[in-house]
Design a protein around this motif. Structure first.
Motif, PDB file in Angstrom:
ATOM      1  N   LEU A  27       0.998  -1.321  -0.029  1.00 20.53           N
ATOM      2  CA  LEU A  27       0.071   0.025   0.038  1.00 20.53           C
ATOM      3  C   LEU A  27       1.042   1.270  -0.063  1.00 20.53           C
ATOM      4  O   LEU A  27       1.637   1.528   0.973  1.00 20.53           O
TER       5      LEU A  27
ATOM      6  N   ASN B 235       1.097   5.441  -0.717  1.00 26.38           N
ATOM      7  CA  ASN B 235       0.424   6.784  -0.765  1.00 26.38           C
ATOM      8  C   ASN B 235       1.176   7.571  -1.748  1.00 26.38           C
ATOM      9  O   ASN B 235       2.250   8.035  -1.739  1.00 26.38           O
TER      10      ASN B 235
ATOM     11  N   GLU C 144      -2.075  13.663  -4.959  1.00 32.14           N
ATOM     12  CA  GLU C 144      -2.880  13.904  -5.846  1.00 32.14           C
ATOM     13  C   GLU C 144      -2.585  14.459  -7.356  1.00 32.14           C
ATOM     14  O   GLU C 144      -3.057  13.884  -8.375  1.00 32.14           O
TER      15      GLU C 144
ATOM     16  N   SER D 112      -5.735  -1.147  -7.734  1.00 30.79           N
ATOM     17  CA  SER D 112      -6.269  -0.278  -7.756  1.00 30.79           C
ATOM     18  C   SER D 112      -5.708   1.147  -7.164  1.00 30.79           C
ATOM     19  O   SER D 112      -4.850   0.977  -6.500  1.00 30.79           O
ATOM     20  N   ALA D 113      -6.487   2.261  -7.120  1.00 33.27           N
ATOM     21  CA  ALA D 113      -6.129   3.334  -6.639  1.00 33.27           C
ATOM     22  C   ALA D 113      -7.456   4.001  -5.925  1.00 33.27           C
ATOM     23  O   ALA D 113      -8.339   3.979  -6.612  1.00 33.27           O
ATOM     24  N   SER D 114      -7.007   4.464  -4.625  1.00 30.95           N
ATOM     25  CA  SER D 114      -8.329   5.000  -3.955  1.00 30.95           C
ATOM     26  C   SER D 114      -8.940   6.098  -4.444  1.00 30.95           C
ATOM     27  O   SER D 114      -8.217   7.163  -5.210  1.00 30.95           O
ATOM     28  N   PHE D 115     -10.325   6.257  -4.348  1.00 28.70           N
ATOM     29  CA  PHE D 115     -10.849   7.636  -5.032  1.00 28.70           C
ATOM     30  C   PHE D 115     -11.543   8.431  -3.775  1.00 28.70           C
ATOM     31  O   PHE D 115     -12.204   9.637  -4.070  1.00 28.70           O
TER      32      PHE D 115
ATOM     33  N   VAL E 125     -10.461  10.019   0.517  1.00 25.50           N
ATOM     34  CA  VAL E 125      -9.766  10.171   1.779  1.00 25.50           C
ATOM     35  C   VAL E 125     -10.595  10.960   2.580  1.00 25.50           C
ATOM     36  O   VAL E 125     -11.096  11.895   1.930  1.00 25.50           O
TER      37      VAL E 125
ATOM     38  N   TYR F 217      -3.325   9.484  -1.712  1.00 33.23           N
ATOM     39  CA  TYR F 217      -4.470   8.555  -1.958  1.00 33.23           C
ATOM     40  C   TYR F 217      -3.576   7.256  -1.956  1.00 33.23           C
ATOM     41  O   TYR F 217      -2.468   6.974  -2.675  1.00 33.23           O
ATOM     42  N   PRO F 218      -4.244   6.234  -1.135  1.00 39.35           N
ATOM     43  CA  PRO F 218      -3.766   4.918  -1.152  1.00 39.35           C
ATOM     44  C   PRO F 218      -3.686   4.243  -2.521  1.00 39.35           C
ATOM     45  O   PRO F 218      -4.742   4.270  -3.157  1.00 39.35           O
ATOM     46  N   VAL F 219      -2.492   3.643  -2.964  1.00 41.90           N
ATOM     47  CA  VAL F 219      -2.489   2.837  -3.906  1.00 41.90           C
ATOM     48  C   VAL F 219      -2.135   1.099  -3.773  1.00 41.90           C
ATOM     49  O   VAL F 219      -1.201   1.159  -3.082  1.00 41.90           O
ATOM     50  N   ARG F 220      -3.039   0.368  -4.258  1.00 39.22           N
ATOM     51  CA  ARG F 220      -2.775  -0.892  -3.860  1.00 39.22           C
ATOM     52  C   ARG F 220      -1.968  -1.826  -5.073  1.00 39.22           C
ATOM     53  O   ARG F 220      -2.365  -1.733  -6.308  1.00 39.22           O
TER      54      ARG F 220
END
Length: 331
Positions: free
Chosen positions: A230, A232, A235, A265-268, A270, A300-303
């Motif tokens: 994970l 970060n 943006e 995936s990337a979070s959309f 926070v 944003y967290p990126v998996r």
């Protein structure tokens, strides 16, 4: 096998459920036999009812025959009485004429014989009438007996038919007993807990022989099949981290070794910074009256999934450095 709890109470519960199910099946079998016997009784009662109906019909026919015989006997009696009255009157007229010589002794004897014969015919007609009346009484009694037998047979049919319906409640319990067996077997099988996937055990807080309450955590299973990182990203960089982007991963424990990964995936979203937008709560938002003019970019967290992770090296919570290679996305 991770652990096994004492299965004796659950084994006893399973055996009890199986015994209850077998008991119900025995009751169903016995009840089925009894119902089969009751159905035979119903058949016999139906046959008795049909026989009684036939007897009633036959008795009604005999009543009609007896009434007709009575009518014929009454008519014959009237005719015999009329003939007897005429023969007797003729004898009384002829007998005095013998002394005067107007008739012979043979004429008188013939008149007396005829009168006696007619009198006997009257007695015979009376006997026939009494016999016809007796036949009518017997036929009436047979009809009453047949009617009573019909009522009794119908009552037996109705009672036996009600007895046949007793099996339905037992059949309704069959699925309930089967479900109880399935539940008891499920609880018994849960006494041996198997690992759902390849994993490592950590944070083990119990030992053999201890009591465990429902919902208590015994240890943690770390899934050893798939590993993620994970990371970060600001943006301003998140637009270059689409799914499928190749990534190089370096662990702090061994920065010389490179692992290959790919963005999943990337979070959309926070949580917003409360110093900027205020606290979000029920009711009106709490907006800050003073602002920090130095605005930091959101992260944003990126998996990132590690491709072909090596065994016995990766750990949860390790620090890693990732390098995106967007230009290698199509390779």
């Amino acid at each position: 096998m991770l652990y096994k709890i004492d299965d004796r109470p659950y084994l006893y519960a399973l055996q009890n459920a199986i015994a209850a199910q077998a008991e119900l099946e025995g009751e169903i079998e016995n009840e089925s036999r009894r119902i089969s016997s009751q159905r035979n009784v119903v058949d016999v009662a139906n046959a008795g009812e049909q026989s009684a109906l036939a007897n009633e019909t036959r008795a009604a026919d005999e009543i009609e025959i007896a009434e007709a015989a009575i009518a014929r006997s009454e008519a014959a009696l009237k005719q015999a009485q009329a003939d007897e009255s005429y023969a007797t009157g003729n004898f009384h007229r002829v007998e005095p004429l013998l002394a005067k010589g107007f008739v012979t002794e043979d004429d008188v004897h013939k008149a007396r014989t005829t009168a006696d014969a007619k009198m006997a015919a009257v007695d015979q007609a009376k006997s026939q009438l009494q016999l016809a009346k007796a036949s009518l009484l017997a036929a009436s009694a047979q009809k009453q007996q047949a009617v009573a037998q019909i009522s009794q047979s119908r009552a037996q049919v109705q009672e036996s038919s009600h007895s046949v319906l007793v099996l339905a409640p037992l059949l309704a319990q069959r699925e309930q007993r089967a479900a109880a067996v399935r539940l008891a077997r499920y609880n018994y099988e849960q006494c041996s807990v198997l690992a759902p996937f390849d994993a490592r055990v950590t944070n083990l807080t119990t030992s053999e022989g201890q009591y465990v309450k429902v919902g208590k955590q015994l240890f943690i299973l770390i899934d050893n099949r798939t590993w993620w990182v994970l990371a970060n990203f600001r943006e301003t960089q998140i637009s270059h981290t689409g799914p499928g982007t190749p990534v190089d991963v370096f662990l702090m424990s061994d920065s010389t070794r490179r692992y290959h990964g790919v963005v999943e995936s990337a979070s959309f979203g926070v949580t917003p910074d409360p110093d900027v937008v205020g606290k979000l709560s029920e009711g009106l938002p709490d907006a800050q009256r003073t602002l920090n003019w130095v605005r930091l970019a959101s992260r944003y967290p990126v998996r990132i999934k590690i491709i072909d992770p090596p065994p016995a090296i990766l750990r949860v919570g390790q620090v890693a450095v990732v390098v995106m290679r967007p230009h290698h996305r199509d390779r």
